[in-house]
Write a protein that holds these residues in place. Structure first.
Motif, short mmCIF file in Angstrom:
data_model
loop_
_atom_site.label_atom_id
_atom_site.label_comp_id
_atom_site.label_asym_id
_atom_site.label_seq_id
_atom_site.Cartn_x
_atom_site.Cartn_y
_atom_site.Cartn_z
N VAL A 75 50.82 53.00 18.47
CA VAL A 75 50.14 51.91 17.27
C VAL A 75 50.54 50.76 18.12
CG1 VAL A 75 50.39 50.46 15.70
CG2 VAL A 75 51.11 52.98 15.65
N LYS A 76 49.44 49.99 18.27
CA LYS A 76 48.85 48.48 18.83
C LYS A 76 48.05 47.72 17.95
CE LYS A 76 48.43 50.53 23.95
NZ LYS A 76 47.75 50.05 25.01
N PRO A 77 47.79 46.20 18.46
CA PRO A 77 47.40 45.78 17.18
C PRO A 77 45.85 45.68 17.49
CG PRO A 77 48.36 44.67 19.25
CD PRO A 77 49.33 45.81 19.44
N LEU A 78 44.61 45.04 17.22
CA LEU A 78 43.51 45.44 17.39
C LEU A 78 43.20 44.67 18.54
CD1 LEU A 78 41.65 45.10 14.01
CD2 LEU A 78 41.21 47.26 15.28
N SER A 79 43.59 43.68 18.73
CA SER A 79 43.74 42.59 19.65
C SER A 79 43.96 43.37 21.54
CB SER A 79 45.05 40.85 19.67
OG SER A 79 46.25 41.86 19.72
N ASP A 91 33.36 43.54 13.98
CA ASP A 91 32.54 42.59 14.86
C ASP A 91 33.13 41.49 15.74
OD1 ASP A 91 30.72 43.43 13.19
OD2 ASP A 91 29.97 41.46 11.87
N HIS A 92 34.80 40.87 15.44
CA HIS A 92 35.39 40.12 15.56
C HIS A 92 35.71 40.57 17.08
CE1 HIS A 92 38.78 42.37 14.32
NE2 HIS A 92 39.73 41.94 14.96
N LEU A 93 36.13 42.11 17.22
CA LEU A 93 35.94 43.07 18.39
C LEU A 93 35.21 42.93 20.16
CD1 LEU A 93 38.01 46.21 17.01
CD2 LEU A 93 38.34 43.97 17.56
#
Length: 309
Positions: A186-190, A214-216
């Motif tokens: 598990v990781k953050p979207l960032s 969208d922010h990715l």
């Protein structure tokens, strides 16, 4: 055709539900089969699940329901029976309704989202018959994310990475991954962009709601020698910003419409299994024609979807 068949009906349940393309898919299939099943939308909120099943769900004629958010987990405890897949995942997207001899109804929960994800990725050339290998990325930790993990296992991936806004919620999927034989991180979207840049991912399946990814886009590298294939489950609007960015880089991408199509094909097979012309018993040519008509009903053409429609 019998009176029971003439009165047969099915529906998609969820909230909000007005945007659903499921009626287009199912209606095209039932017309092709020549079976008289009417298919509609029914708005059902999460807190209304039990009352729906004990009231409207007991009415005659129901053969099944497609289930969308936010009901995929809430429906499971209310089922008379569930498939092994639903038992493993804890979520469903399909209910097969059976009228019992005493006049009551039994509800069987199934999950055809897995079939939809597998078929959509196979449509992009992701076929793996070798020993488990490779890394399958899932964006999001909602009801569809666990179906994506099951698809990863069925496609013989060795490990999965779940990128989530809420890492604690995503970590709750670890027992599911273990049951599927997947190593889950598990990781953050960032961290998605860095992992793509490092060549760590073979497939990315976004299960995030519309516009939530969208922010990715600014994270993505501008080019890559071996980019991962993207399946963006969100199809309204299409293309999503994430899908557009993938396409602009000439990376392989497919929309949630492809997944929606194939999960609906399996639902049609389940809903018609007791009808005079069961979808699952068609010959290959007729089945192909049914799928083509369903595809046409939602404007999904053979080959890669056009991103500018």
């Amino acid at each position: 055709m019998s009176e029971a068949h003439a009165a047969a009906r099915a529906a998609v349940l969820g909230s909000p539900i007005s945007h659903s393309k499921s009626p287009l898919l199912h209606t095209a299939a039932y017309r092709h089969l020549g079976v008289d099943i009417s298919y509609t939308r029914v708005e059902v909120a999460e807190h209304e699940v039990r009352s729906f099943l004990t009231q409207q769900g007991q009415e005659p004629g129901w053969v099944g329901w497609s289930v969308t958010m936010p009901l995929k987990a809430a429906m499971v405890p209310q089922m008379t029976s569930t498939s092994r897949r639903v038992q493993t995942l804890g979520v469903l997207n399909t209910v097969v309704v059976t009228e019992e001899v005493d006049g009551g109804r039994s509800f069987h929960g199934e999950n055809t989202d897995v079939d939809g994800i597998v078929a959509a990725l196979q449509h992009q050339g992701i076929t793996r018959d070798e020993a488990p290998s490779g890394t399958f990325a899932v964006l999001g930790s909602g009801g569809t994310s666990t179906a994506a993990l099951a698809a990863a296992a069925e496609l013989h991936f060795a490990e999965a990475v779940m990128y989530a806004r809420n890492e604690e919620k995503a970590a709750a999927s670890e027992p599911v991954a273990q049951r599927l034989g997947l190593a889950l991180t598990v990781k953050p979207l960032s961290s998605l962009g860095d992992d793509i840049r490092a060549g760590l991912l073979d497939v990315v399946v976004s299960t995030l709601p519309p516009r939530a990814a969208d922010h990715l886009v600014p994270q993505l590298p501008t080019s890559h020698d071996s980019p991962p294939v993207l399946l963006d489950v969100a199809y309204d609007p299409w293309p999503s910003e994430l899908a557009r960015a993938w396409s602009e880089r000439s990376w392989s991408v497919t929309s949630g419409l492809e997944m929606l199509l194939h999960q609906a094909v399996r639902q049609v097979e389940l809903f018609t299994e007791n009808m005079w012309n069961p979808a699952a018993l068609q010959n290959d040519a007729d089945h192909f024609l049914m799928v083509r008509k369903m595809r046409s009903a939602i404007g999904l053409h053979e080959g890669a979807e056009a991103l500018d429609r």
